[in-house]
Design a protein around this motif. Structure first.
Motif, mmCIF file in Angstrom:
data_model
loop_
_atom_site.group_PDB
_atom_site.id
_atom_site.type_symbol
_atom_site.label_atom_id
_atom_site.label_comp_id
_atom_site.label_asym_id
_atom_site.label_seq_id
_atom_site.Cartn_x
_atom_site.Cartn_y
_atom_site.Cartn_z
ATOM 1 N N LEU A 1 0.853 -1.176 0.000
ATOM 2 C CA LEU A 1 0.000 0.000 0.000
ATOM 3 C C LEU A 1 0.892 1.229 0.000
ATOM 4 O O LEU A 1 1.761 1.382 0.860
ATOM 5 C CB LEU A 1 -0.897 -0.004 1.242
ATOM 6 C CG LEU A 1 -1.967 -1.095 1.295
ATOM 7 C CD1 LEU A 1 -2.703 -1.030 2.629
ATOM 8 C CD2 LEU A 1 -2.941 -0.981 0.139
ATOM 9 N N LYS A 2 0.709 2.106 -0.983
ATOM 10 C CA LYS A 2 1.609 3.251 -1.149
ATOM 11 C C LYS A 2 1.102 4.446 -0.363
ATOM 12 O O LYS A 2 -0.046 4.849 -0.484
ATOM 13 C CB LYS A 2 1.719 3.612 -2.633
ATOM 14 C CG LYS A 2 2.715 4.733 -2.890
ATOM 15 C CD LYS A 2 2.773 5.074 -4.383
ATOM 16 C CE LYS A 2 3.726 6.228 -4.623
ATOM 17 N NZ LYS A 2 3.753 6.619 -6.059
ATOM 18 N N ARG A 3 1.987 5.025 0.420
ATOM 19 C CA ARG A 3 1.669 6.250 1.150
ATOM 20 C C ARG A 3 1.645 7.415 0.158
ATOM 21 O O ARG A 3 2.603 7.603 -0.602
ATOM 22 C CB ARG A 3 2.737 6.480 2.216
ATOM 23 C CG ARG A 3 2.604 7.793 2.990
ATOM 24 C CD ARG A 3 3.867 7.993 3.806
ATOM 25 N NE ARG A 3 3.895 9.314 4.412
ATOM 26 C CZ ARG A 3 3.504 9.577 5.645
ATOM 27 N NH1 ARG A 3 3.061 8.606 6.402
ATOM 28 N NH2 ARG A 3 3.569 10.803 6.129
ATOM 29 N N PRO A 4 0.593 8.204 0.104
ATOM 30 C CA PRO A 4 0.512 9.313 -0.851
ATOM 31 C C PRO A 4 1.608 10.344 -0.624
ATOM 32 O O PRO A 4 2.097 10.521 0.504
ATOM 33 C CB PRO A 4 -0.874 9.922 -0.587
ATOM 34 C CG PRO A 4 -1.625 8.862 0.132
ATOM 35 C CD PRO A 4 -0.621 8.067 0.905
ATOM 36 N N GLY B 1 -8.711 -9.162 2.690
ATOM 37 C CA GLY B 1 -9.733 -8.125 2.616
ATOM 38 C C GLY B 1 -9.212 -6.779 3.100
ATOM 39 O O GLY B 1 -9.488 -5.740 2.496
ATOM 40 N N LEU B 2 -8.434 -6.777 4.182
ATOM 41 C CA LEU B 2 -7.868 -5.537 4.713
ATOM 42 C C LEU B 2 -6.877 -4.919 3.740
ATOM 43 O O LEU B 2 -6.720 -3.693 3.686
ATOM 44 C CB LEU B 2 -7.180 -5.809 6.058
ATOM 45 C CG LEU B 2 -8.076 -6.297 7.197
ATOM 46 C CD1 LEU B 2 -7.261 -6.487 8.463
ATOM 47 C CD2 LEU B 2 -9.220 -5.326 7.437
ATOM 48 N N TYR B 3 -6.216 -5.746 2.964
ATOM 49 C CA TYR B 3 -5.284 -5.247 1.943
ATOM 50 C C TYR B 3 -6.044 -4.721 0.721
ATOM 51 O O TYR B 3 -5.815 -3.610 0.245
ATOM 52 C CB TYR B 3 -4.327 -6.365 1.534
ATOM 53 C CG TYR B 3 -3.489 -6.045 0.319
ATOM 54 C CD1 TYR B 3 -2.411 -5.167 0.413
ATOM 55 C CD2 TYR B 3 -3.784 -6.609 -0.912
ATOM 56 C CE1 TYR B 3 -1.641 -4.866 -0.703
ATOM 57 C CE2 TYR B 3 -3.024 -6.322 -2.032
ATOM 58 C CZ TYR B 3 -1.956 -5.457 -1.920
ATOM 59 O OH TYR B 3 -1.203 -5.150 -3.028
ATOM 60 N N MET B 4 -7.013 -5.515 0.235
ATOM 61 C CA MET B 4 -7.699 -5.182 -1.007
ATOM 62 C C MET B 4 -8.656 -4.005 -0.849
ATOM 63 O O MET B 4 -8.974 -3.335 -1.834
ATOM 64 C CB MET B 4 -8.458 -6.398 -1.537
ATOM 65 C CG MET B 4 -7.566 -7.530 -2.021
ATOM 66 S SD MET B 4 -6.355 -7.013 -3.263
ATOM 67 C CE MET B 4 -7.435 -6.495 -4.595
ATOM 68 N N VAL B 5 -9.119 -3.700 0.360
ATOM 69 C CA VAL B 5 -10.053 -2.594 0.532
ATOM 70 C C VAL B 5 -9.398 -1.268 0.143
ATOM 71 O O VAL B 5 -10.076 -0.347 -0.344
ATOM 72 C CB VAL B 5 -10.592 -2.542 1.979
ATOM 73 C CG1 VAL B 5 -9.514 -2.123 2.972
ATOM 74 C CG2 VAL B 5 -11.803 -1.612 2.074
ATOM 75 N N GLU B 6 -8.088 -1.153 0.319
ATOM 76 C CA GLU B 6 -7.374 0.057 -0.097
ATOM 77 C C GLU B 6 -6.742 -0.096 -1.481
ATOM 78 O O GLU B 6 -6.599 0.871 -2.205
ATOM 79 C CB GLU B 6 -6.298 0.425 0.926
ATOM 80 C CG GLU B 6 -6.833 0.854 2.279
ATOM 81 C CD GLU B 6 -7.671 2.129 2.206
ATOM 82 O OE1 GLU B 6 -7.737 2.759 1.123
ATOM 83 O OE2 GLU B 6 -8.278 2.494 3.227
ATOM 84 N N LYS B 7 -6.369 -1.296 -1.843
ATOM 85 C CA LYS B 7 -5.717 -1.510 -3.132
ATOM 86 C C LYS B 7 -6.735 -1.596 -4.260
ATOM 87 O O LYS B 7 -6.515 -1.074 -5.357
ATOM 88 C CB LYS B 7 -4.905 -2.823 -3.066
ATOM 89 C CG LYS B 7 -3.807 -2.913 -4.101
ATOM 90 C CD LYS B 7 -2.688 -1.910 -3.809
ATOM 91 C CE LYS B 7 -1.509 -2.096 -4.740
ATOM 92 N NZ LYS B 7 -0.458 -1.102 -4.508
ATOM 93 N N ALA C 1 -15.394 -13.156 4.745
ATOM 94 C CA ALA C 1 -14.357 -12.572 5.603
ATOM 95 C C ALA C 1 -13.439 -11.625 4.841
ATOM 96 O O ALA C 1 -12.871 -10.696 5.424
ATOM 97 C CB ALA C 1 -13.533 -13.678 6.254
ATOM 98 N N SER C 2 -13.285 -11.837 3.536
ATOM 99 C CA SER C 2 -12.404 -10.983 2.742
ATOM 100 C C SER C 2 -13.141 -9.806 2.111
ATOM 101 O O SER C 2 -12.524 -8.993 1.425
ATOM 102 C CB SER C 2 -11.720 -11.799 1.642
ATOM 103 O OG SER C 2 -12.671 -12.350 0.753
ATOM 104 N N SER C 3 -14.453 -9.711 2.344
ATOM 105 C CA SER C 3 -15.196 -8.619 1.709
ATOM 106 C C SER C 3 -16.226 -7.995 2.655
ATOM 107 O O SER C 3 -15.939 -7.014 3.329
ATOM 108 C CB SER C 3 -15.872 -9.125 0.427
ATOM 109 O OG SER C 3 -16.769 -10.191 0.703
#
Length: 526
Positions: free
Chosen positions: A5-8, A330-336, A385-387
């Motif tokens: 996850l990239k910090r802006p 899910g915690l990763y993909m919610v931002e990606k 759980a992933s969504s």
């Protein structure tokens, strides 16, 4: 696109303190998850069933047991308590603050745990279930509120979603403890799992005593100096840093702009844009429950037993492990990936899995069919759980303006608990055999699958993409984009600090024009 996850580039200060604070606050989810998982195992414990039976004899094994109505009441009373707790969370959070509110709410939960631990019959046990639920309901509305008001916007979804991760950890811990105590022949079989909850409460209270109040709440209370210190702490910067001053100015300007449009009474939040957002939040929380996951975690052990599956406690433990592990992507993909795509992915996957379980469980009855049933229950849990598990909390945590956030979150969370209660209450009658029961067994998955299809339609038509937006920018999104499917790729343009200055300038101009007009009129009269 890269994996991390990239910090802006425009992010200032350190995100680490806010992330760690948000993740710790998520620990409150353990209280809910553990209590939910505990009751699933306790209802299947031989010693507990004998002790709490009021004379009913189970036809299958000839042993004393609780009836479907008693089982329904015991499980659903927690959810009834959470419903009222969630509704009461708003005035507590707005009066005492998010931080102090959570401390007070934890003590309500502890009172419920005391009653359950001391009980030896159903009346005191269900009273304890209600008060524990009241505490859980209060916390469940306040925790996402605290997290969303402190987390940086670029990772807010992951931080708020961690609340669901904590719930899954609580469920897993409960399954482990239940599996360890289920064969005890004394009251320790249920008292040990229940009493362990004191530890979770102590951890949460001690931690909250050390954490700061949210800057947005302090701004709402006109405590600007305290808000500056709190924001500087969560960003790990000096209070005089220009970035801190600018961020607080934007929060305050947005709040002043909101208040200039009127206060957020309960009547106001059901009208216009706020009403639209409130309906969306209530629907996403309600559909999260109607997807059927708590059927697995409330009655999974009993359901597997009745389906002829051996080692039902072990199967329940496995499903809880899958629930925890599957939350991480899910915690990763919610931002990606974003909110809309992830919710759509989950809805379609859950729908297919539920229908397969229903068809297999209804059409056949063999060891092979049982294995297929277990496999697709596990696949369903992965998709949930992933969504929908974490993202429902993320979406509702981002929807509302500061002036209405506590009230709206309490109502959306209460909707979650209302459906949770309805499912917990109705399931024994829907699934079990016996007089007055529907005896659906595996057919109940047709119902959950149908609601999962509705979830997919709802996501496309109603869920706005809020990834990467500040809580203040979400207001502009709803003001300018009329349809959810047009929200992807939207770019904000309003700066509320500048808007306040523009409005003030226009007001000064209007006053000057009015004054000049009065002077001209006066001279003419003279």
């Amino acid at each position: 696109m890269g994996f991390a996850l990239k910090r802006p580039d425009d992010a200032v200060g350190s995100a680490a303190p806010a992330i760690m604070i948000g993740l710790f606050v998520a620990f409150g989810g353990v209280l809910f998850g553990y209590d939910t998982g505990t009751i699933s195992g306790i209802l299947a414990m031989k010693k507990w069933r004998e002790m709490f039976s009021t004379g009913y004899i189970n036809e299958k094994d000839g042993l004393p047991d609780v009836t479907s109505s008693e089982s329904s009441m015991i499980v659903s009373l927690l959810s009834a308590g959470t419903f009222f707790g969630a509704l009461a969370a708003a005035p507590i959070a707005d009066k005492f603050g998010r931080r102090m509110g959570m401390i007070m709410e934890t003590f309500v939960f502890v009172f419920g745990v005391i009653l359950q631990t001391a009980s030896t019959s159903i009346p005191l046990f269900v009273a304890g279930r209600f008060f524990a639920g009241l505490g859980v309901g209060l916390l469940s509305a306040t925790i996402p509120l605290y997290q969303s008001e402190t987390a940086p916007k670029w990772i807010r979804g992951t931080v708020v979603g961690a609340y669901q991760l904590a719930i899954t950890f609580g469920l897993l811990l409960a399954a482990i403890v239940n599996n360890s105590t289920k064969d005890r022949t004394d009251t320790g079989c249920y008292r040990i799992p229940i009493a362990i909850q004191f530890a979770w409460a102590i951890i949460l209270v001690v931690g909250m005593l050390l954490l700061p109040e949210t800057p947005r709440f302090l701004i709402k209370q006109d405590r600007y100096e305290e808000a500056t210190k709190a924001l500087a702490r969560v960003r790990r910067m000096e209070v005089t840093d220009p970035a801190i001053v600018a961020e607080l100015a934007e929060i305050q300007a947005n709040h002043e702009y909101e208040m200039s449009l009127g206060k957020a009474s309960y009547l106001e939040i059901v009208r216009g844009s706020l009403g639209k957002r409130l309906a969306t939040g209530c629907a996403v929380q309600g559909l999260q429950q109607l997807a059927g996951v708590n059927f697995i975690f409330y009655y999974g052990t009993t359901f597997f037993q009745n389906s002829g599956i051996q080692n039902s406690f072990v199967i329940t433990l496995i499903t809880n492990i899958i629930n925890v592990v599957s939350t991480f992507p899910g915690l990763y993909m919610v931002e990606k990936w974003g909110r809309r795509p992830l919710l759509m992915f989950g809805a379609v996957g859950m729908c297919v899995s539920q229908f397969i379980v229903a068809i297999v469980g209804t059409a056949t009855d063999s060891d092979v069919s049982n294995k297929v049933l277990i496999a697709f229950v596990c696949i369903y849990i992965f998709f949930f759980a992933s969504s929908w598990g974490p993202v429902a909390w993320v979406v509702t945590g981002e929807l509302f303006p500061l002036k209405a956030r506590a009230k709206c979150l309490s109502i959306t969370t209460a909707t979650n608990w209302l459906l949770n209660w309805a499912i917990a209450y109705a399931t024994p009658y829907m699934v079990n055999s016996g007089p007055g029961n529907a005896n659906l067994q595996s057919k109940v998955f047709f119902i959950w699958g149908g609601f999962c299809f509705i979830c997919a339609v709802f996501v496309y038509t109603c869920i706005y993409e809020t990834k990467g937006l500040s809580l203040e920018q979400v207001d502009e999104l709803y003001a300018k984009v009329p349809r959810a499917w047009n929200s992807v790729g939207w770019v904000p343009s309003v700066n509320y600090t500048e808007q306040i200055e523009i409005d003030a300038g226009e007001k000064r101009g209007e006053d000057a024009t009015h004054l000049e007009s009065v002077e001209t009129t006066t001279k003419a009269e003279v």
